[in-house]
Design an enzyme around this catalytic site. Structure first.
Site, mmCIF file in Angstrom:
data_model
loop_
_atom_site.group_PDB
_atom_site.id
_atom_site.type_symbol
_atom_site.label_atom_id
_atom_site.label_comp_id
_atom_site.label_asym_id
_atom_site.label_seq_id
_atom_site.Cartn_x
_atom_site.Cartn_y
_atom_site.Cartn_z
ATOM 1 N NE ARG A 60 -3.591 -0.062 2.670
ATOM 2 C CZ ARG A 60 -4.193 0.117 3.866
ATOM 3 N NH1 ARG A 60 -4.058 -0.788 4.817
ATOM 4 N NH2 ARG A 60 -4.898 1.209 4.086
ATOM 5 C CG HIS A 110 -7.798 5.105 11.960
ATOM 6 N ND1 HIS A 110 -8.912 4.772 11.234
ATOM 7 C CD2 HIS A 110 -8.227 5.249 13.248
ATOM 8 C CE1 HIS A 110 -9.948 4.686 12.046
ATOM 9 N NE2 HIS A 110 -9.574 4.982 13.261
ATOM 10 C CB CYS A 118 10.905 1.994 16.886
ATOM 11 S SG CYS A 118 12.010 0.756 17.610
ATOM 12 C CB CYS A 137 14.673 1.594 15.167
ATOM 13 S SG CYS A 137 14.321 3.156 15.996
ATOM 14 C CG ASN A 202 -20.583 7.863 1.862
ATOM 15 O OD1 ASN A 202 -19.380 8.090 1.961
ATOM 16 N ND2 ASN A 202 -21.107 6.650 1.964
HETATM 17 C C1 BV8 Z 1 -10.663 1.613 19.558
HETATM 18 C C2 BV8 Z 1 -5.961 1.086 9.971
HETATM 19 C C3 BV8 Z 1 -10.640 2.037 21.919
HETATM 20 C C4 BV8 Z 1 -5.002 1.404 8.967
HETATM 21 C C5 BV8 Z 1 -8.281 1.005 10.498
HETATM 22 C C6 BV8 Z 1 -18.244 -3.161 18.932
HETATM 23 C C7 BV8 Z 1 -18.951 -1.980 18.871
HETATM 24 C C8 BV8 Z 1 -18.310 -0.766 18.702
HETATM 25 C C9 BV8 Z 1 -16.918 -0.717 18.552
HETATM 26 C C10 BV8 Z 1 -16.227 -1.885 18.588
HETATM 27 C C11 BV8 Z 1 -16.869 -3.096 18.792
HETATM 28 N N1 BV8 Z 1 -15.908 -4.059 18.783
HETATM 29 C C12 BV8 Z 1 -14.703 -3.493 18.596
HETATM 30 C C13 BV8 Z 1 -14.884 -2.185 18.484
HETATM 31 C C14 BV8 Z 1 -13.843 -1.157 18.292
HETATM 32 C C15 BV8 Z 1 -13.319 -1.193 16.872
HETATM 33 C C16 BV8 Z 1 -14.437 -1.140 15.849
HETATM 34 O O1 BV8 Z 1 -15.003 -0.096 15.593
HETATM 35 N N2 BV8 Z 1 -14.765 -2.297 15.242
HETATM 36 C C17 BV8 Z 1 -15.819 -2.306 14.257
HETATM 37 C C18 BV8 Z 1 -15.460 -3.252 13.135
HETATM 38 C C19 BV8 Z 1 -17.133 -2.664 14.943
HETATM 39 N N3 BV8 Z 1 -12.519 -0.002 16.751
HETATM 40 C C20 BV8 Z 1 -11.237 -0.020 17.158
HETATM 41 O O2 BV8 Z 1 -10.664 -0.998 17.532
HETATM 42 C C21 BV8 Z 1 -10.536 1.332 17.162
HETATM 43 N N4 BV8 Z 1 -9.923 1.521 18.451
HETATM 44 O O3 BV8 Z 1 -11.879 1.470 19.576
HETATM 45 O O4 BV8 Z 1 -9.912 1.855 20.698
HETATM 46 C C22 BV8 Z 1 -11.139 3.443 21.984
HETATM 47 C C23 BV8 Z 1 -12.517 3.689 22.021
HETATM 48 C C24 BV8 Z 1 -12.964 5.006 22.075
HETATM 49 C C25 BV8 Z 1 -12.052 6.040 22.116
HETATM 50 C C26 BV8 Z 1 -10.702 5.751 22.062
HETATM 51 C C27 BV8 Z 1 -10.229 4.454 21.986
HETATM 52 C C28 BV8 Z 1 -9.453 1.402 16.119
HETATM 53 C C29 BV8 Z 1 -10.088 1.348 14.746
HETATM 54 C C30 BV8 Z 1 -9.021 1.629 13.687
HETATM 55 C C31 BV8 Z 1 -8.849 0.435 12.801
HETATM 56 N N5 BV8 Z 1 -7.925 0.771 11.724
HETATM 57 N N6 BV8 Z 1 -7.364 1.283 9.583
HETATM 58 C C32 BV8 Z 1 -5.345 0.828 7.661
HETATM 59 O O5 BV8 Z 1 -5.071 -0.372 7.433
HETATM 60 O O6 BV8 Z 1 -5.863 1.602 6.856
HETATM 61 S S1 BV8 Z 1 -9.909 0.958 10.092
HETATM 62 C C33 BV8 Z 1 -10.220 1.236 8.435
HETATM 63 O O7 BV8 Z 1 -11.626 1.069 8.242
HETATM 64 C C34 BV8 Z 1 -9.993 2.668 8.033
HETATM 65 O O8 BV8 Z 1 -8.931 3.286 8.689
HETATM 66 C C35 BV8 Z 1 -11.281 3.370 8.334
HETATM 67 O O9 BV8 Z 1 -11.190 4.033 9.565
HETATM 68 C C36 BV8 Z 1 -12.230 2.264 8.601
HETATM 69 C C37 BV8 Z 1 -13.531 2.525 7.926
HETATM 70 O O10 BV8 Z 1 -13.300 2.485 6.580
HETATM 71 P P1 BV8 Z 1 -13.886 3.649 5.635
HETATM 72 O O11 BV8 Z 1 -12.846 4.698 5.551
HETATM 73 O O12 BV8 Z 1 -15.235 4.074 6.054
HETATM 74 O O13 BV8 Z 1 -13.942 2.858 4.287
HETATM 75 P P2 BV8 Z 1 -15.060 1.807 3.845
HETATM 76 O O14 BV8 Z 1 -14.496 1.018 2.725
HETATM 77 O O15 BV8 Z 1 -15.615 1.113 5.040
HETATM 78 O O16 BV8 Z 1 -16.203 2.746 3.284
HETATM 79 C C38 BV8 Z 1 -15.931 3.570 2.176
HETATM 80 C C39 BV8 Z 1 -17.128 4.486 2.015
HETATM 81 O O17 BV8 Z 1 -16.868 5.390 0.932
HETATM 82 C C40 BV8 Z 1 -18.401 3.742 1.669
HETATM 83 O O18 BV8 Z 1 -19.459 4.270 2.439
HETATM 84 C C41 BV8 Z 1 -18.618 4.066 0.180
HETATM 85 O O19 BV8 Z 1 -19.990 4.177 -0.148
HETATM 86 C C42 BV8 Z 1 -17.959 5.403 0.061
HETATM 87 N N7 BV8 Z 1 -17.420 5.692 -1.279
HETATM 88 C C43 BV8 Z 1 -16.852 4.816 -2.154
HETATM 89 N N8 BV8 Z 1 -16.479 5.480 -3.269
HETATM 90 C C44 BV8 Z 1 -16.806 6.794 -3.074
HETATM 91 C C45 BV8 Z 1 -17.399 6.930 -1.809
HETATM 92 N N9 BV8 Z 1 -17.850 8.098 -1.334
HETATM 93 C C46 BV8 Z 1 -17.703 9.182 -2.128
HETATM 94 N N10 BV8 Z 1 -17.135 9.141 -3.352
HETATM 95 C C47 BV8 Z 1 -16.685 7.976 -3.854
HETATM 96 N N11 BV8 Z 1 -16.135 7.948 -5.079
#
Ligand code: BV8
Length: 234
Positions: A60, A110, A118, A137, A202
């Site tokens: 990536r 993120h 590191c 590192c 979106n």
């Molecule tokens: C945390 C890393 C504690 C780098 C990413 C149960 C309930 C609630 C929460 C949780 C749960 N179980 C676990 C959790 C927490 C968990 C979570 O949310 N899980 C989900 C699956 C339920 N979250 C975490 O663990 C986070 N940490 O909670 O710590 C905390 C809590 C509160 C406060 C502080 C700390 C950490 C989450 C980070 C994970 N890392 N990326 C990488 O590899 O990139 S996530 C990854 O997916 C992305 O970074 C991004 O954030 C995320 C969502 O992706 P999107 O960007 O939305 O992309 P997606 O493909 O999903 O959607 C694209 C959209 O664009 C679509 O809607 C589409 O229609 C649209 N689109 C497409 N083309 C276009 C368009 N729009 C306009 N124009 C276009 N042309």
């Protein structure tokens, strides 16, 4: 949308980079279809198979050279230059397209592909190369570099600053995100609780669409420049 807003928070997701040629996560053929999230975007997956994860991010990072910012990125940079109020741009994306589109102040909640962390001394350093070959590192020389990205179960960056801005904003705009991942997916509720107007731009309705006052559907390269033009009183 009139221009009588003074404190804006913008959240972007993979959708704003889709038209630049970067795969989103959850669309057909997207990043998570090619890999299981738990294998490439969790600390457990990294511990289980570091080569798989380092290679996933190396690919990536290298692909950034083949993509360019699109009109949506440029429009947000124009807003940053010309909008006379407060503006915070928060992105979930780890690509560098906001910066290459001209945005000077971008909060990568993120992390970033072009940064290394590191695991031994916790140094963060700009990083453009691969990590699969375990480069040392730059500070402690240990072969312990990992991608400086926030995996599932890890704490996103600068949450205090983000929540502070959400509590003070009068407009929250979500662009190109599915609203599937927390805490980012909850920002709209924080903004509403603060009395802000909320707008979603979106391609299709997201999981949180019903939480927004306004939703405009269409490609970011069209919708974002249009909205910025409105905001700047064009
Ligand atoms: C945390 C890393 C504690 C780098 C990413 C149960 C309930 C609630 C929460 C949780 C749960 N179980 C676990 C959790 C927490 C968990 C979570 O949310 N899980 C989900 C699956 C339920 N979250 C975490 O663990 C986070 N940490 O909670 O710590 C905390 C809590 C509160 C406060 C502080 C700390 C950490 C989450 C980070 C994970 N890392 N990326 C990488 O590899 O990139 S996530 C990854 O997916 C992305 O970074 C991004 O954030 C995320 C969502 O992706 P999107 O960007 O939305 O992309 P997606 O493909 O999903 O959607 C694209 C959209 O664009 C679509 O809607 C589409 O229609 C649209 N689109 C497409 N083309 C276009 C368009 N729009 C306009 N124009 C276009 N042309």
């Amino acid at each position: 949308m009139s221009a009588n807003f003074h404190r804006i928070v913008i959240l972007t997701g993979a959708g704003i980079s889709a038209e630049s040629g970067i795969d989103t996560f959850r669309s057909a053929g997207g990043l998570w279809e090619q890999h299981r999230v738990e294998d490439v975007a969790t600390p457990e997956g990294f511990a289980r198979n570091p080569d798989l994860v380092l290679n996933f991010y190396d690919m990536r990072r290298a692909a950034l050279a083949n993509v360019a910012p699109n009109p949506a990125h440029m429009a947000l940079a124009r807003l940053e230059r010309e909008f006379r109020g407060d503006l915070l741009l928060v992105t979930q994306n780890v690509d560098d397209l906001h910066e290459r589109g001209g945005s000077a102040r971008v909060l990568h909640m993120h992390g970033e592909l072009k940064s290394a962390l590191c695991a031994s001394c916790e140094t963060r350093a700009p990083w453009l190369d691969a990590m699969l070959h375990r480069p040392p590192c730059p500070v402690c020389q240990a072969p312990s570099l990992r991608p400086d990205v926030v995996w599932f179960g890890e704490m996103p960056y600068q949450m205090g600053r983000i929540y502070q801005a959400l509590e003070a904003c009068d407009l929250f705009v979500s662009i190109g995100t599915s609203g599937a991942v927390y805490p980012a997916a909850g920002f709209v509720q924080e903004a509403r609780a603060a009395g802000a107007r909320t707008l979603e731009l979106n391609l299709e309705p997201s999981e949180g669409s019903s939480l927004f006052h306004d939703t405009r559907l269409g490609p970011a390269s069209v919708m974002v420049p249009q909205w910025v033009e409105e905001m700047l009183g064009g």
